[in-house]
Structures are given as C-alpha cells and as structure tokens.
Design an enzyme around this catalytic site. Structure first.
Site, PDB file in Angstrom:
ATOM      1  N   ASP A 243       7.055   4.959   3.872  1.00  0.00           N
ATOM      2  CA  ASP A 243       7.319   4.719   2.456  1.00  0.00           C
ATOM      3  C   ASP A 243       6.169   3.938   1.825  1.00  0.00           C
ATOM      4  O   ASP A 243       5.969   2.771   2.146  1.00  0.00           O
ATOM      5  CB  ASP A 243       8.624   3.927   2.332  1.00  0.00           C
ATOM      6  CG  ASP A 243       9.161   3.865   0.917  1.00  0.00           C
ATOM      7  OD1 ASP A 243       8.453   4.285  -0.005  1.00  0.00           O
ATOM      8  OD2 ASP A 243      10.297   3.386   0.754  1.00  0.00           O
ATOM      9  N   HIS A 337      12.663  13.254  -3.867  1.00  0.00           N
ATOM     10  CA  HIS A 337      12.234  11.934  -4.337  1.00  0.00           C
ATOM     11  C   HIS A 337      10.717  11.856  -4.532  1.00  0.00           C
ATOM     12  O   HIS A 337      10.235  11.321  -5.524  1.00  0.00           O
ATOM     13  CB  HIS A 337      12.694  10.880  -3.327  1.00  0.00           C
ATOM     14  CG  HIS A 337      12.443   9.478  -3.742  1.00  0.00           C
ATOM     15  ND1 HIS A 337      13.180   8.836  -4.719  1.00  0.00           N
ATOM     16  CD2 HIS A 337      11.532   8.561  -3.305  1.00  0.00           C
ATOM     17  CE1 HIS A 337      12.736   7.606  -4.864  1.00  0.00           C
ATOM     18  NE2 HIS A 337      11.733   7.410  -4.022  1.00  0.00           N
TER      19      HIS A 337
END
Length: 429
Positions: A243, A337
C-alpha cells in the site's frame, strides 16, 4: 486508503553487507548521534566521550545500531514528521484548550511543547523530572508535529487568522463518525522507530499540557520496523496489501506545490506548512479475509504478492486502464480502488500519506477493532483529500470492507526557526 498514498519504508544510507550495517555510527560522531550508546553495563555517553552522571564508556561497549542513532532535526523549513519515512510506532493526540487559556496560554503551551520536542528529538532525556523510560535509547528517528484545529481560532480570539482551507470537511455517505474522537483545538503527531521512545515523548507532551489543555482523544499505531525485511520495500497494511506505490515523491517537480503552502503563505503564518487530514479507518478484516486472493486483487486492482498492477509488470509499472481480457472485460475493474484513486482520475489531486496501522483489541461481537490511522498531507484539502474521497464515496469496491469512524483536519504551520516555537507567527504575529 488511496493507492497513491502510503510512503515507502525508509531506505538505509548504505547497503547492508554480511548482516552488518555500514550506516552504524562511528567513533567521533556527535553526542546527539551517539546518545544512548550502550555496552554490557548500559552506560550512556555524554559529550566528548565523557558521561553524564555515569562512568566513562567502557572499551567493550557496543555502538548503538543505526535504528536508534537516527536523529531528525526539530528546526527547519517544514515541521518534522511529514517528509520522513514510515515510523514503527506512532501516537496521535488531540487536545482542547482549557477554559480561559486563550491566546496567551496557547502561546506558552506551544513554547513548552516546542522546547520539549527539540530536546527529545535530539535524544536528550536528562532532566530532573524525567521518567527514565527512554534513558538508554537514542533518538530513534523521533518526530513531534503540531497542528491547529478549526475550533482553536475562536478559543484564542484569532478567527481572522483562520485559513479558508481549514473549513470543515464535507460529510460523506459512508462515514460513521464518532464526534468524541474527532477534531480538537490542537493536534500532536508523535512517531519513532522505538516504542518506548515514542511513549516517552507522549508522556512528556501530556505532562507539558498541564492545566492549559486536556486530551480530547488519543490513538496509537504501528508500522513494520525498519530492517525487518530483506530489502527496503513499500509497506503492507493489515489487509496484507502492498500500500503506497503511487505516493508522491519529493523528487517530483510539483511535489512542494501539492503538499506545502508556498511562501508568503495565505495566511502568511502558514507559509511552508501543510494541512493534515486524520481519519480512523476500521478494516472489516473478518469479511475481507473470507475473500479469495483473486477476489481481493479485483477489489484493489493490484496483485497481492508484489503490488504489481493486474495489467502486468512490476510494482511501479504503469497501470493500463484500457486493457481487457479475452472476454472483453477490463482487467482492472471500474470500481477497483487503485483505479479510482489515481491522480489522473481525480483532476490531478494528490496527497502525501504517512499512516499507521492500529489494533485496539476485540469488540464485544468478537471481531478485531483494527485498521488504519490515516494521515495525509496536502497544500489544500479541497484539492487533495476531498475530491479523492468524494469519488471513493461514490463507488469504491473497497468501501464494503472499511469504515471511517473518526475525522479531523488540522493546519500545520511551517517549521520553527532556531530560538522560535511552532506557531509563533500566528500567536505573536
């Protein structure tokens, strides 16, 4: 949790060869770099190799590792805790000023806090009332950052100095905000690569508040410790995803324009400062972990193993948003996302994130209270956080597996010059 946001873990100054770090401090470095150097007897070096309240350093003492010796300077153009890499331990704390504290009380508090931050970030814990929690540790990359909330300006009679960019964030349909754990007059971010060093700073800041301010809320977080992986790599979150691949980098030509308020500032006291959005994002881990790895990758738009886009290549390979499979379906789904959060899908909106994971135990229903303490930085939240979050709110596949539970927006002024304290331009200007 935007794909473009999390910074990578810190890269050591030199490579590690044969398991020995070449970045470890050497003889002749300053007291600040060696403070906390310990041998078998736990002795702490003072200036010029002498001791502060202890015997001289024994010949067999082992120098502090690079983890503990790293020091971040308090004084500078920007406040510490923004440009540094992810830290292993973090504390986020909001305070409300006491009734009657006013501008004068706030100025005295920021002066105390700034001096404490300067001293602790240098690794100096030698005071008569010190708790000794971090006595035998080095600076450990400690950073302490201060910000002002919307309500601070009315409490201090400085409404005319409140920036327009500090207007309250809009409400989002997916929010489940606990107001008791949101906002606040003052905000403090503490980060370090050692848990005891971070806790020691937290206690010092809380004690310094005295009768001038009381804690409104506190949140505690963690990241992977530097050096825990075979080589520096982008961090993983509690969902197991890499991430932060697309987090803005200081080497980019427009980085400062996106992240920091340019001089002379608007208002002037915010020159070289930034705006921090703070969100406690609960991850519904039990639901997430029921998905197959392939289903998780469809939600994110990247491979779980290495963070590469589903369209192929390595982690930093550009994502091909138009690529389709043999059936004509987009390889990266429209609601993935990583697709939704891309700056080129949001009018160039970008933010620098430096978050921590959190785990606050198990709820009464037996599910983990865990997730992300989201902290993002931008020159203007209406051009950074808000447009991205609006788009996520309209159709992010990840929204089924997360919940925004608290929120705050804080104006973080530029760094303090030598001899000054953070916010002095506002409080004495």
């Amino acid at each position: 949790m935007a794909d473009q946001s999390l910074p990578q873990t810190r890269t050591p100054e030199k490579a590690v060869n044969d398991g020995v770090s070449e970045s470890a401090p050497k003889e002749g470095l300053s007291r600040r770099r060696l403070l906390g150097t310990a041998g078998a007897t736990g002795l702490v070096l003072g200036a010029a190799g002498g001791a502060v309240g202890y015997a001289a350093r024994p010949a067999e003492a082992t120098p502090l590792t690079s983890l503990g010796s790293e020091e971040v300077m308090f004084h500078g153009k920007h406040q510490p805790g923004i440009l540094q890499g992810l830290q292993a331990r973090g504390h986020l704390v909001a305070f409300d000023l006491a009734a009657g504290a006013g501008r004068k009380g706030a100025a005295a508090l920021l002066r105390r806090w700034s001096e404490t931050a300067r001293r602790l970030m240098a690794g100096d814990t030698m005071t008569s009332d010190d708790t000794d929690v971090a006595r035998d540790a080095g600076p450990s990359s400690l950073t302490i950052t201060f910000g002002f909330g919307h309500s601070f300006f009315a409490r201090t009679g400085l409404e005319k100095q409140r920036p327009l960019a500090l207007d309250p964030l809009p409400e989002f349909s997916s929010d489940r905000i606990d107001k008791a754990r949101s906002n606040g007059d003052l905000w403090v971010q503490i980060g370090a690569d050692d848990a005891l060093v971070a806790f020691h700073a937290l206690r010092a800041i809380q004690k310094d508040a005295g009768g001038a301010a009381k804690v409104r809320w506190q949140m505690n977080g963690f990241n992977r410790s530097p050096g825990a992986t075979a080589h520096p790599m982008t961090a993983r979150n509690l969902m197991g995803q890499i991430d932060g691949t697309r987090n803005p980098k200081p080497t980019e030509s427009d980085f400062d324009r996106r992240i920091f308020v340019p001089s002379p500032g608007d208002p002037t006291w915010m020159a070289n400062g930034s705006y921090a959005v703070v969100r406690r994002i609960r991850m519904l881990l039990d639901d997430w972990e029921q998905l197959t790895v392939k289903a998780q990758e469809q939600v994110i738009g990247r491979r779980k193993a290495d963070g590469a886009p589903l369209t192929g290549g390595a982690e930093t390979t550009a994502m091909d948003l138009e690529k389709t499979d043999a059936k004509g379906n987009l390889v990266v789904p429209l609601n993935a996302h990583a697709r939704i959060t891309r700056p080129d899908q949001n009018g160039g909106a970008a933010m620098l994130r430096r978050p921590w994971s959190f785990h606050d135990g198990i709820d009464t229903d037996g599910v983990p209270d865990a997730g992300l303490l989201f902290v993002c930085w931008q020159a203007d939240p209406l051009r950074g956080f808000v447009p991205v979050q609006r788009k996520l709110d309209r159709g992010d596949a990840l929204s089924r597996y997360i919940r925004h539970e608290s929120s705050g927006l804080f104006a973080v002024p530029g760094g303090a010059a030598e001899g000054d304290y953070v916010g002095q331009g506002l409080l004495e200007g």
